[in-house]
Design a protein around this motif. Structure first.
Motif, mmCIF file in Angstrom:
data_model
loop_
_atom_site.group_PDB
_atom_site.id
_atom_site.type_symbol
_atom_site.label_atom_id
_atom_site.label_comp_id
_atom_site.label_asym_id
_atom_site.label_seq_id
_atom_site.Cartn_x
_atom_site.Cartn_y
_atom_site.Cartn_z
ATOM 1 N N MET A 178 -56.654 8.318 -54.620
ATOM 2 C CA MET A 178 -56.767 9.688 -55.123
ATOM 3 C C MET A 178 -58.195 10.208 -54.981
ATOM 4 O O MET A 178 -58.418 11.389 -54.669
ATOM 5 C CB MET A 178 -56.306 9.757 -56.577
ATOM 6 N N CYS A 179 -59.175 9.340 -55.204
ATOM 7 C CA CYS A 179 -60.570 9.742 -55.011
ATOM 8 C C CYS A 179 -60.823 10.124 -53.552
ATOM 9 O O CYS A 179 -61.468 11.137 -53.258
ATOM 10 C CB CYS A 179 -61.508 8.614 -55.427
ATOM 11 N N ASP A 180 -60.297 9.313 -52.632
ATOM 12 C CA ASP A 180 -60.488 9.611 -51.217
ATOM 13 C C ASP A 180 -59.816 10.919 -50.821
ATOM 14 O O ASP A 180 -60.358 11.684 -50.007
ATOM 15 C CB ASP A 180 -59.920 8.468 -50.373
ATOM 16 N N ILE A 181 -58.661 11.173 -51.380
ATOM 17 C CA ILE A 181 -57.947 12.406 -51.057
ATOM 18 C C ILE A 181 -58.713 13.614 -51.580
ATOM 19 O O ILE A 181 -58.809 14.654 -50.916
ATOM 20 C CB ILE A 181 -56.506 12.339 -51.607
ATOM 21 N N MET A 182 -59.290 13.490 -52.771
ATOM 22 C CA MET A 182 -60.113 14.578 -53.299
ATOM 23 C C MET A 182 -61.309 14.849 -52.391
ATOM 24 O O MET A 182 -61.631 16.005 -52.083
ATOM 25 C CB MET A 182 -60.589 14.232 -54.705
ATOM 26 N N VAL A 183 -61.973 13.780 -51.940
ATOM 27 C CA VAL A 183 -63.120 13.951 -51.039
ATOM 28 C C VAL A 183 -62.679 14.631 -49.745
ATOM 29 O O VAL A 183 -63.319 15.562 -49.256
ATOM 30 C CB VAL A 183 -63.785 12.595 -50.742
ATOM 31 N N LEU A 184 -61.565 14.186 -49.173
ATOM 32 C CA LEU A 184 -61.039 14.812 -47.960
ATOM 33 C C LEU A 184 -60.716 16.280 -48.182
ATOM 34 O O LEU A 184 -60.990 17.126 -47.335
ATOM 35 C CB LEU A 184 -59.776 14.084 -47.497
ATOM 36 N N ALA A 185 -60.126 16.583 -49.327
ATOM 37 C CA ALA A 185 -59.758 17.971 -49.618
ATOM 38 C C ALA A 185 -60.980 18.866 -49.643
ATOM 39 O O ALA A 185 -60.962 19.987 -49.110
ATOM 40 C CB ALA A 185 -59.033 18.038 -50.964
ATOM 41 N N PHE A 186 -62.056 18.361 -50.260
ATOM 42 C CA PHE A 186 -63.277 19.152 -50.304
ATOM 43 C C PHE A 186 -63.972 19.169 -48.944
ATOM 44 O O PHE A 186 -64.526 20.186 -48.533
ATOM 45 C CB PHE A 186 -64.224 18.591 -51.365
#
Length: 434
Positions: A278-286
Motif C-alpha cells: 500500500m505504501c508503494d502504491i501511494m508513492v506511485l500514485a503521487f
C-alpha cells in the motif's frame, strides 16, 4: 534540450484499456498552464494522511531540538533520516471527539471536526482530504486514493457505530469513503480504465506510446521515465506474487492443507507485506500524478491486527495498546517505519529543484495519545514541505495556545493545496506558524 509542445495537465500514456499518468518531466509541462510554451512546469502539492489507531507508547512519542539536530523518541526515530523535513506538532486536539465515547467517537471525526451522531446512526462530515479531492478532481485521473489494511468493523461500541472507528475519510456527512483493501485493485484503479483481473502487464499495454514519447524528451527525462516505468513493473510483479510464499499472519492452522476450496486472490496474508504494498502504491500514485490526495489507514481504531513478523503474536493490537510495554513499542515503530519508508521513496524522486517529498504534505496521526483513550491532545507529525511552503525541522507546541484545533491545521494544509475556505469543521482560524 529538445522540448515538445505543452501537453494538457491531464496527460497520459495510452494503451488498450489502460491510461497511465506521466511522471514529472522537465521537458514536458504536464502540470503547468496549458498555454505555457517552452518552460518547465511547477510540480503539484500532494496531500496525504496516514493513520494508526489506539495511540502510542506513553513515554516514547516526543521530539526536541530542530533541523538535523532534532532528537526523536523511540516511536518516531525511524524518521531520523528525514528530521529536517519533519514538523512535530504538540497540543492539538479535536474538541468534538471529547463528547464521551471511546474509539469510534475518537476516530470518525478526526479529519472532519464534525459532531458524530450516536445510537447506531451514521453522520459525521466531509473530511479535509475529500474537500481537496473535490476541488482537484478535474486535474487528475483519480480524485483520491483511500487505502486501508484492515476491514471495516460493523458493530456498536459505547453507543456509537464502529463504522466511525473504521474510517477517517468521508465523502459526505453520511458516507464514509470506501476503503480499498486489495493492493491489486488499488493498482488497477490507478492504471486501468476498467478495474478487473489483468490479462497483460500495464507496461506492455502502453509500450508503444512510451516509446513515442521518448523521442521528444530530454536525456534526463528519458532516465526519469525509465526509472518510473521500472518502479511500476516492480510493484506490478510484487502484487502478482503477493501471498504465494506460504506465510500466514497470526496463528497457524492445525491442518497442513485446507479442507475447503481456496478463496480468490485478495488481501496479502501478512500485514507487513500488505502495508508495504500500500505504501508503494501511494508513492506511485503521487509520482505519476494519478492522484494528489491519499489516505492510508494502517489499521482501525480498536484494531484486531496481530504482528507475527515482530514475534508479537499473543495479543491483538487494541489489547496490546493497554500494556505500554516493549512489544507495544515494537508495534509502534513498525507503523512509523511505513511513514519513513514512504518519505524515503518520495525523497529519492527529483522534481525540478525539489524532491517529491518536498512537494508533499504527509500528515501522520492517531485517534488518541496513548492506549488509555486520552485525547485531550493528539499525536501529530507532518513530513514534507508542501511545495516549499512549509518550514520544517521544527517543533510547534500549541499546548497553551487558544487555537489548538486540528481543523485549524487542516485549513492551513488546504491553503497550501490551493483550496481556500473561510472555515472547516469547528474552526475559522488557521495555524499561523504553518
Amino acid at each position: 534540450m529538445n522540448t515538445i509542445q505543452p501537453l494538457s495537465r491531464r496527460s497520459f500514456l495510452k494503451g488498450v484499456g489502460v491510461s497511465m499518468a506521466l511522471p514529472w518531466l522537465e521537458s514536458v509541462p504536464v502540470w503547468g498552464d496549458d498555454k505555457q510554451k517552452n518552460s518547465a512546469s511547477e510540480p503539484p502539492v500532494r496531500f496525504a494522511c496516514l493513520f494508526s489507531g489506539n495511540g502510542f507508547h506513553s513515554r516514547e512519542w516526543w521530539a526536541k531540538g530542530e533541523g538535523k539536530d532534532m532528537q526523536l523518541g523511540k516511536v518516531l526515530d525511524p524518521l531520523l533520516p528525514h528530521r529536517d523535513k519533519v514538523l512535530f506538532l504538540r497540543g492539538l486536539y479535536n474538541q468534538e471527539a471529547l463528547i464521551g465515547g471511546i474509539h469510534s467517537c475518537q476516530t470518525g471525526n478526526l479529519l472532519t471536526g464534525a459532531h458524530l451522531s450516536p445510537a447506531g446512526e451514521i453522520k459525521s462530515g466531509v473530511s479535509c482530504d475529500q474537500v481537496v479531492a473535490e476541488r482537484m478532481k478535474s486535474q487528475t485521473k483519480v480524485p483520491s486514493l483511500v487505502l486501508g489494511c484492515e476491514p471495516s468493523i460493523a458493530a456498536i461500541h459505547k453507543n456509537y457505530s464502529m463504522i466511525y472507528s473504521s474510517h477517517i475519510s468521508w465523502s459526505s456527512p453520511t458516507t464514509p469513503t470506501p476503503l480499498e483493501l486489495y493492493p491489486s485493485l488499488a493498482f488497477d484503479r490507478l492504471f486501468r480504465d476498467q478495474v478487473g483481473r489483468a490479462d497483460k502487464s500495464v507496461l506492455d499495454a502502453v509500450i508503444e506510446d512510451s516509446n513515442g514519447l521518448r523521442k521528444n524528451i530530454s536525456k534526463s527525462d528519458q532516465h526519469r521515465l525509465d526509472e518510473y516505468l521500472s518502479s511500476v513493473r516492480e510493484v506490478e510483479q510484487r502484487i502478482d506474487q503477493a501471498g504465494k510464499a506460504g506465510r500466514l499472519q497470526g496463528w497457524r492452522p492445525t491442518l497442513t492443507k485446507p479442507d475447503i476450496p481456496r478463496p480468490a486472490d485478495g488481501v496479502p496474508q501478512d500485514i507487513d507485506q500488505h502495508m508495504r504494498l500500500m505504501c508503494d502504491i501511494m508513492v506511485l500514485a503521487f509520482r505519476t500524478d494519478t492522484t494528489r490526495v491519499c489516505t492510508l489507514k494502517l489499521n482501525n481504531d480498536h484494531s484486531s491486527l496481530r504482528f507475527p513478523h515482530l514475534k508479537v503474536d499473543y495479543m491483538i493490537h487494541h489489547l496490546l495498546s493497554h500494556t505500554d510495554g516493549d512489544d507495544w513499542l515494537k508495534v509502534n515503530r513498525f507503523f512509523l517505519q511505513q511513514l519513513a519508508y514512504i518519505a524515503d521513496k518520495l525523497d529519492k524522486v527529483q522534481e525540478g529543484e525539489r524532491t517529491l517529498l518536498d512537494n508533499s504534505m504527509i500528515l501522520y496521526c492517531s485517534s488518541m495519545m496513548t492506549g488509555n483513550h486520552n485525547n485531550d491532545q493528539l499525536p501529530v507529525v507532518m513530513v514534507g514541505r508542501g511545495g516549499g511552503q512549509i518550514k520544517t525541522g521544527r517543533i510547534l507546541d500549541y499546548s497553551n495556545k487558544p487555537n489548538r484545533k486540528m481543523c485549524s491545521l487542516y485549513l492551513s494544509m488546504m491553503d497550501k493545496s490551493g483550496v481556500h475556505l473561510d472555515s472547516f469543521g469547528d474552526s475559522k482560524e488557521r495555524l499561523a506558524e504553518i
